[in-house]
Design a protein around this motif. Structure first.
Motif, short mmCIF file in Angstrom:
data_model
loop_
_atom_site.label_atom_id
_atom_site.label_comp_id
_atom_site.label_asym_id
_atom_site.label_seq_id
_atom_site.Cartn_x
_atom_site.Cartn_y
_atom_site.Cartn_z
N GLN A 45 0.83 -1.20 0.00
CA GLN A 45 0.00 0.00 0.00
C GLN A 45 0.87 1.26 0.00
OE1 GLN A 45 -2.26 -0.95 3.54
NE2 GLN A 45 -4.11 -1.38 2.34
N GLU A 89 -7.22 10.77 -6.10
CA GLU A 89 -7.09 9.31 -5.97
C GLU A 89 -6.24 8.94 -4.76
OE1 GLU A 89 -5.48 8.02 -9.69
OE2 GLU A 89 -7.36 8.34 -10.78
N LYS A 144 -10.08 0.87 6.15
CA LYS A 144 -11.03 -0.24 6.40
C LYS A 144 -12.15 0.13 7.37
CE LYS A 144 -7.76 -3.92 5.26
NZ LYS A 144 -8.31 -4.04 3.90
N PHE A 173 -8.50 9.20 -1.80
CA PHE A 173 -9.47 8.11 -1.85
C PHE A 173 -8.84 6.80 -1.38
CE2 PHE A 173 -12.78 9.52 -5.30
CZ PHE A 173 -13.14 10.58 -4.49
N PHE A 174 -7.60 6.55 -1.80
CA PHE A 174 -6.90 5.31 -1.45
C PHE A 174 -6.72 5.21 0.06
CE2 PHE A 174 -3.40 2.45 -0.74
CZ PHE A 174 -3.48 1.50 -1.76
N ALA A 179 -8.54 6.62 2.35
CA ALA A 179 -9.86 6.40 2.95
C ALA A 179 -10.24 4.93 2.89
CB ALA A 179 -10.91 7.25 2.23
N ASP A 180 -10.01 4.28 1.75
CA ASP A 180 -10.34 2.86 1.61
C ASP A 180 -9.42 1.97 2.45
OD1 ASP A 180 -12.54 3.03 -0.11
OD2 ASP A 180 -11.27 3.15 -1.88
N ALA A 181 -8.14 2.33 2.50
CA ALA A 181 -7.15 1.49 3.19
C ALA A 181 -7.39 1.43 4.70
CB ALA A 181 -5.73 2.01 2.93
N LYS A 225 -14.94 10.30 0.99
CA LYS A 225 -14.90 10.45 -0.47
C LYS A 225 -15.85 11.55 -0.94
CE LYS A 225 -13.42 5.76 -1.66
NZ LYS A 225 -13.80 4.51 -2.33
N GLU A 274 -15.78 1.36 6.17
CA GLU A 274 -16.56 1.73 4.99
C GLU A 274 -17.44 2.97 5.19
OE1 GLU A 274 -19.60 -0.37 1.80
OE2 GLU A 274 -18.32 -1.62 3.06
N ALA A 330 -15.14 5.94 5.14
CA ALA A 330 -14.56 6.10 3.80
C ALA A 330 -15.57 6.73 2.85
CB ALA A 330 -14.09 4.76 3.26
N GLU A 331 -16.81 6.32 2.94
CA GLU A 331 -17.85 6.87 2.05
C GLU A 331 -18.04 8.36 2.30
OE1 GLU A 331 -22.61 6.18 1.06
OE2 GLU A 331 -21.50 4.68 2.20
#
Length: 228
Positions: free
Chosen positions: A106, A135, A145, A138-139, A141-143, A154, A147, A150-151
């Protein structure tokens, strides 16, 4: 070919194209997105365009008003600080959560994004540089874990990207690559509280670069979206 499937494919292509030019800040906040020219540009029905605009409104980057139509979301000057305050809270929490848990893979992915972002800015391709910056966030936020967080992150990142487009000085970018490199290093091996603080300071840096004056933009949709 199944007509329904073909229609869905067309819708996705148009959605991706419009979302990209909005996030890349080629379509400025306040720009009108009129169904008739868009249908003509893409060679599809107004029904498909209407569905695409509805999807974009759910992403929070397009606003649809009755009897007025669709436009790229615009943020009033007095509302700007609220979006950045929310983003600092959410992204700061995500950075704190992710710190110390970022894998080598990552970290390399993020570093590659920063290198590509830096390369785009050096080439003068500001739109692509800004896209890479988005991006990157965004990465992260997703990493982390989580959700739901993260939503929310974003949506705030997309909205503040539009705010940067609306209020930034012409030709300037939204993020600093040096900040991004520092963030990667801290997220990999640093202290969670330091990571949170660094993320907050980074977002404050973006906010402080804004010039809160209104712009009235009327884009040439044909020139912007029609393939050469």
């Amino acid at each position: 070919m199944d007509k329904s499937k073909g229609s869905k494919n067309q819708e996705q292509v148009i959605y991706d194209r419009l979302f990209d030019v909005i996030l890349e800040q080629k379509l400025q906040p306040g720009s009108r997105l009129t169904e008739v020219p868009l249908a003509d540009i893409f060679g599809v029905s107004r029904t498909i365009i209407r569905r695409v605009l509805l999807r974009l409104s759910h992403e929070g980057v397009v606003e649809i008003k009755p009897n007025v139509g669709a436009s790229v979301v615009s943020t009033a000057p007095e509302e700007v600080s609220q979006y950045f305050e929310a983003r600092k809270i959410i992204e700061g929490a995500l950075a704190k959560k992710l710190c110390g848990h970022l894998t080598d893979y990552q970290a390399e992915m993020l570093s590659a994004m920063v290198r590509e972002e830096d390369r785009m800015f050096e080439m003068g391709n500001l739109a692509k540089g800004l896209r890479k910056s988005t991006e990157f966030h965004f990465f992260i936020a997703d990493a982390a874990k989580n959700e739901p967080l993260a939503e929310i992150a974003k949506q705030l990142i997309a909205r503040t990207s539009l705010i940067v487009s609306q209020y930034n000085l012409p030709g300037s970018g939204g993020c600093a690559c040096i900040d991004h490199n520092t963030l990667v290093n801290i997220l990999k091996d640093g202290d969670p509280l330091v990571a949170e603080k660094m993320m907050i300071e980074h977002i404050e840096h973006i906010e402080h670069g804004l010039q809160l004056n209104e712009k009235n933009i009327e884009p040439d949709l044909y020139a912007l979206l029609k393939e050469s």
